[in-house]
Write an enzyme that holds these catalytic residues in place. Structure first.
Site, PDB file in Angstrom:
ATOM      1  N   GLN A 263      -5.724 -15.087  48.928  1.00 44.95           N
ATOM      2  CA  GLN A 263      -5.646 -13.748  49.063  1.00 44.95           C
ATOM      3  C   GLN A 263      -4.101 -13.367  49.658  1.00 44.95           C
ATOM      4  O   GLN A 263      -3.479 -13.994  50.211  1.00 44.95           O
ATOM      5  CB  GLN A 263      -6.714 -13.179  50.162  1.00 44.95           C
TER       6      GLN A 263
ATOM      7  N   HIS B 214     -15.651  -8.736  67.995  1.00 44.91           N
ATOM      8  CA  HIS B 214     -15.847 -10.017  67.918  1.00 44.91           C
ATOM      9  C   HIS B 214     -16.928 -10.085  69.086  1.00 44.91           C
ATOM     10  O   HIS B 214     -17.748 -11.223  68.914  1.00 44.91           O
ATOM     11  CB  HIS B 214     -14.576 -10.793  68.462  1.00 44.91           C
TER      12      HIS B 214
ATOM     13  N   ASP C 246     -14.551 -24.320  52.525  1.00 46.50           N
ATOM     14  CA  ASP C 246     -15.434 -23.470  52.166  1.00 46.50           C
ATOM     15  C   ASP C 246     -16.714 -23.297  52.904  1.00 46.50           C
ATOM     16  O   ASP C 246     -17.293 -24.467  53.190  1.00 46.50           O
ATOM     17  CB  ASP C 246     -15.640 -23.725  50.675  1.00 46.50           C
ATOM     18  N   GLY C 247     -16.889 -22.346  53.653  1.00 40.13           N
ATOM     19  CA  GLY C 247     -18.221 -22.173  54.420  1.00 40.13           C
ATOM     20  C   GLY C 247     -19.337 -22.184  53.792  1.00 40.13           C
ATOM     21  O   GLY C 247     -20.178 -22.897  54.461  1.00 40.13           O
TER      22      GLY C 247
ATOM     23  N   ASP D 175     -18.608 -14.464  59.553  1.00 35.82           N
ATOM     24  CA  ASP D 175     -17.797 -13.540  60.059  1.00 35.82           C
ATOM     25  C   ASP D 175     -16.784 -13.175  58.644  1.00 35.82           C
ATOM     26  O   ASP D 175     -15.604 -13.748  58.825  1.00 35.82           O
ATOM     27  CB  ASP D 175     -17.011 -14.113  61.187  1.00 35.82           C
ATOM     28  N   SER D 176     -17.211 -12.322  57.758  1.00 37.48           N
ATOM     29  CA  SER D 176     -16.646 -12.518  56.343  1.00 37.48           C
ATOM     30  C   SER D 176     -15.757 -11.273  56.221  1.00 37.48           C
ATOM     31  O   SER D 176     -15.713 -10.211  57.037  1.00 37.48           O
ATOM     32  CB  SER D 176     -17.668 -12.353  55.349  1.00 37.48           C
ATOM     33  N   THR D 177     -14.726 -11.221  55.272  1.00 36.50           N
ATOM     34  CA  THR D 177     -14.299 -10.206  54.908  1.00 36.50           C
ATOM     35  C   THR D 177     -15.219  -9.308  53.966  1.00 36.50           C
ATOM     36  O   THR D 177     -16.439  -9.614  53.852  1.00 36.50           O
ATOM     37  CB  THR D 177     -13.067 -10.271  54.031  1.00 36.50           C
ATOM     38  N   GLU D 178     -14.789  -8.283  53.343  1.00 38.23           N
ATOM     39  CA  GLU D 178     -15.696  -7.275  52.469  1.00 38.23           C
ATOM     40  C   GLU D 178     -16.119  -8.219  51.427  1.00 38.23           C
ATOM     41  O   GLU D 178     -15.342  -9.185  51.067  1.00 38.23           O
ATOM     42  CB  GLU D 178     -15.166  -6.141  51.997  1.00 38.23           C
TER      43      GLU D 178
ATOM     44  N   PRO E 246     -12.873 -14.233  47.649  1.00 40.16           N
ATOM     45  CA  PRO E 246     -13.361 -15.239  48.232  1.00 40.16           C
ATOM     46  C   PRO E 246     -14.586 -15.157  49.160  1.00 40.16           C
ATOM     47  O   PRO E 246     -15.600 -16.073  49.245  1.00 40.16           O
ATOM     48  CB  PRO E 246     -12.274 -15.995  49.077  1.00 40.16           C
TER      49      PRO E 246
END
Length: 277
Positions: free
Chosen positions: A31, A62, A138-139, A156-159, A163
């Site tokens: 990214q 958080h 990779d989670g 706790d991911s991005t949109e 990925p």
């Protein structure tokens, strides 16, 4: 000349803020990573053009992804964060004395390193804490390789683009269920009730079909789309609504509190509707 950064949050809406400089910019394997200095929110982490965290309001996200689940589980010892390369969730997790190991599974090691440099207060527990294990991987893969290992898992991911797409799918949630101990709990950030209603409905439905207890809660995060943000917690045994506020210890927080633990589950009617079949 004034400099402004704008995040296009939907096809029809964006958020804009005045900036003074770009502190870091690189294209990682996964990214685009940018860290900018803003006038209103201090330093801001932007991934693929989307705001992830800022100096000023980071504590809300958080604290609220971590403490609701950790105070619902009576004795969390082993905790996993999927994503969360800025380290903020890990920082909050290790405030709990019962936690013996906090594992970070972040796919992009460059995010971790950039945050260590530019967000030292957020990432401060990622180096030198013997209770913390940082794994650049990779989670999803980590989940499937660790059956029955964790008391609490936080997504706790991005949109849900790039990925992070796989972190919003039912098969991933089933993998989390399998990676949890018999009384385990998971929590995931699930986007904005204003802009991501279909996603919230789908995630809630998927988790409800896997876990016996599923709850939605909301918080206020000014730099996230609409400012109203949701988390979904799913549990094999413990209900966050049954936690006695008197048992919650003071954890040196700015947003989370024993009183708020229950209050965040009081949802506006239009949000309640997203949790109904």
């Amino acid at each position: 000349m004034e400099l402004w950064y704008t995040e296009k949050q939907t096809e029809n809406h964006g958020i804009t803020t005045k900036i003074t400089e770009t502190l870091h910019s690189e294209k990682s394997e996964f990214q685009q990573i940018d860290i900018i200095q803003t006038k209103q929110f201090g330093r801001m982490l932007v991934l693929d053009g989307m705001v992830m965290t800022t100096d000023v309001d980071e504590f809300v996200y958080h604290e609220m992804i971590a403490h609701v689940a950790l105070n619902t589980h009576p004795n969390p010892k082993k905790v996993l964060v999927v994503g969360g390369g800025d380290g903020g969730a890990i920082r909050e997790i290790v405030k709990h004395e019962s936690v013996e190991q906090a594992v970070l599974a972040e796919i992009d090691g460059r995010v971790i390193e950039a945050c260590k440099t530019h967000f030292p207060n957020i990432a401060k527990e990622l180096s030198g804490n013997p209770r913390v294990s940082v794994q650049v991987m990779d989670g999803v893969k980590h989940i499937h390789e660790n059956k029955g290992a964790y008391d609490v898992i936080m997504v706790d991911s991005t949109e849900p683009v790039g990925p992070a797409v796989g972190l919003f799918e039912k098969g991933f949630y089933q993998g989390i269920y399998d990676a949890l101990k018999p009384d385990g709990i998971m929590v995931a950030q699930t986007e904005s009730p204003w802009f991501n209603r279909d996603l919230i409905k789908r995630v809630f439905r998927d988790l409800k079909s896997i876990f016996p207890i599923t709850r939605l809660y909301t918080v206020s995060i000014p730099t996230y789309p609409s400012g109203l943000w949701s988390f979904t917690i799913a549990s094999k045994q413990y209900d966050p609504l049954e936690v006695d506020p008197d048992t919650i210890k003071d954890l040196d927080t700015k947003y989370y509190s024993p009183e708020l633990h229950h209050a965040v589950f009081k949802l506006p009617k239009f949000v309640q509707e997203l949790t109904r079949d």
